[in-house]
Design an enzyme around this catalytic site. Structure first.
Site, PDB file in Angstrom:
ATOM      1  N   HIS A  37       0.828  -1.206   0.000  1.00 59.54           N
ATOM      2  CA  HIS A  37       0.000   0.000   0.000  1.00 59.54           C
ATOM      3  C   HIS A  37       0.862   1.256   0.000  1.00 59.54           C
ATOM      4  O   HIS A  37       2.045   1.206   0.289  1.00 59.54           O
ATOM      5  CB  HIS A  37      -0.904   0.019   1.238  1.00 59.54           C
ATOM      6  N   HIS A 118       5.384   5.881  -1.247  1.00 59.60           N
ATOM      7  CA  HIS A 118       6.187   4.677  -1.450  1.00 59.60           C
ATOM      8  C   HIS A 118       5.386   3.434  -1.085  1.00 59.60           C
ATOM      9  O   HIS A 118       4.352   3.524  -0.426  1.00 59.60           O
ATOM     10  CB  HIS A 118       7.452   4.746  -0.584  1.00 59.60           C
TER      11      HIS A 118
END
Length: 172
Positions: A37, A118
Site C-alpha cells: 500500500h 512509497h
C-alpha cells in the site's frame, strides 16, 4: 469510549502488489499484516464519534480529487533513519494533495516525517541485510504504472492486521 488504531492508504492494482509481494514475502516481517500500500496517513487513534467526523471529511476530500496515475521506476531507502527499502512512487500532485488534506481540519495532525509516497518492500532488517538488499535492488529498474481511483480508511485488529473500514472513490 474506546479508541481504535486507524490509518488511510491506497492499495495499488494486483500487478503492482504482486511485484511488491515478491520482495515483501522475504524481506518484510509485516507482510502478513497488510497488503502492499501507499500510506496517506500514518496510524492514529480515534473513537466512534471522531471517526464519523473523519469519514465525512474523507467523503469531501475524495470528491475533490480526480482519479490519477502513479509511476514506479526504482527502489529507494529511508536509510539512515530506518533500514526500509521501498518502491518509490514518483512525486505526484494528486497524492500530495490527498496526504496534505488528511492532516488538517478534523484529522489528528501527528506527521512525524514529510510525505514520501512509497510501497515498502523490506523493513526491520539488520544493517548488513539492508545494504545487501538495497544494493542489489538499486540496480533494478521498474516500469510500473497504475491508475488510482480510490483510497481506504483502515482499522487495526487485535492481532495487528489491518482491515478496510471504508473505501472512498475519487472524483465522485
Amino acid at each position: 469510549m474506546s479508541k481504535l488504531n486507524y490509518g488511510i492508504a491506497i492499495f495499488p492494482s494486483k500487478e503492482v502488489q504482486d511485484v511488491a509481494n515478491s520482495y515483501r514475502m522475504r524481506y518484510d516481517p509485516h507482510y502478513s499484516y497488510i497488503p502492499p500500500h501507499i500510506t496517506l496517513k500514518e496510524k492514529f487513534q480515534a473513537d466512534k464519534d471522531e471517526i464519523a467526523k473523519i469519514e465525512e471529511e474523507l467523503e469531501k476530500i475524495s470528491s475533490q480529487v480526480k482519479p490519477f496515475e502513479i509511476e514506479i521506476k526504482k527502489v529507494s531507502s529511508f536509510s539512515p533513519v530506518t533500514n526500509t527499502v521501498y518502491l518509490k512512487v514518483e512525486p505526484n500532485e494528486s497524492l500530495q494533495t490527498l496526504s496534505d488534506k488528511m492532516h488538517e481540519g478534523n484529522f489528528p495532525d501527528q506527521r512525524e516525517f514529510s510525505f514520501v509516497p512509497h510501497i515498502t518492500i523490506s523493513q526491520d532488517l539488520s544493517e548488513d541485510e539492508h545494504s545487501d538488499i538495497f544494493g542489489s535492488l538499486q540496480m533494478s529498474s521498474f516500469d510500473l504504472k497504475d491508475q488510482i481511483d480510490r483510497f481506504q480508511l483502515l482499522y487495526q485488529l487485535e492481532d495487528k492486521t489491518w482491515t478496510v473500514y471504508e473505501t472512498f472513490k475519487l472524483g465522485r
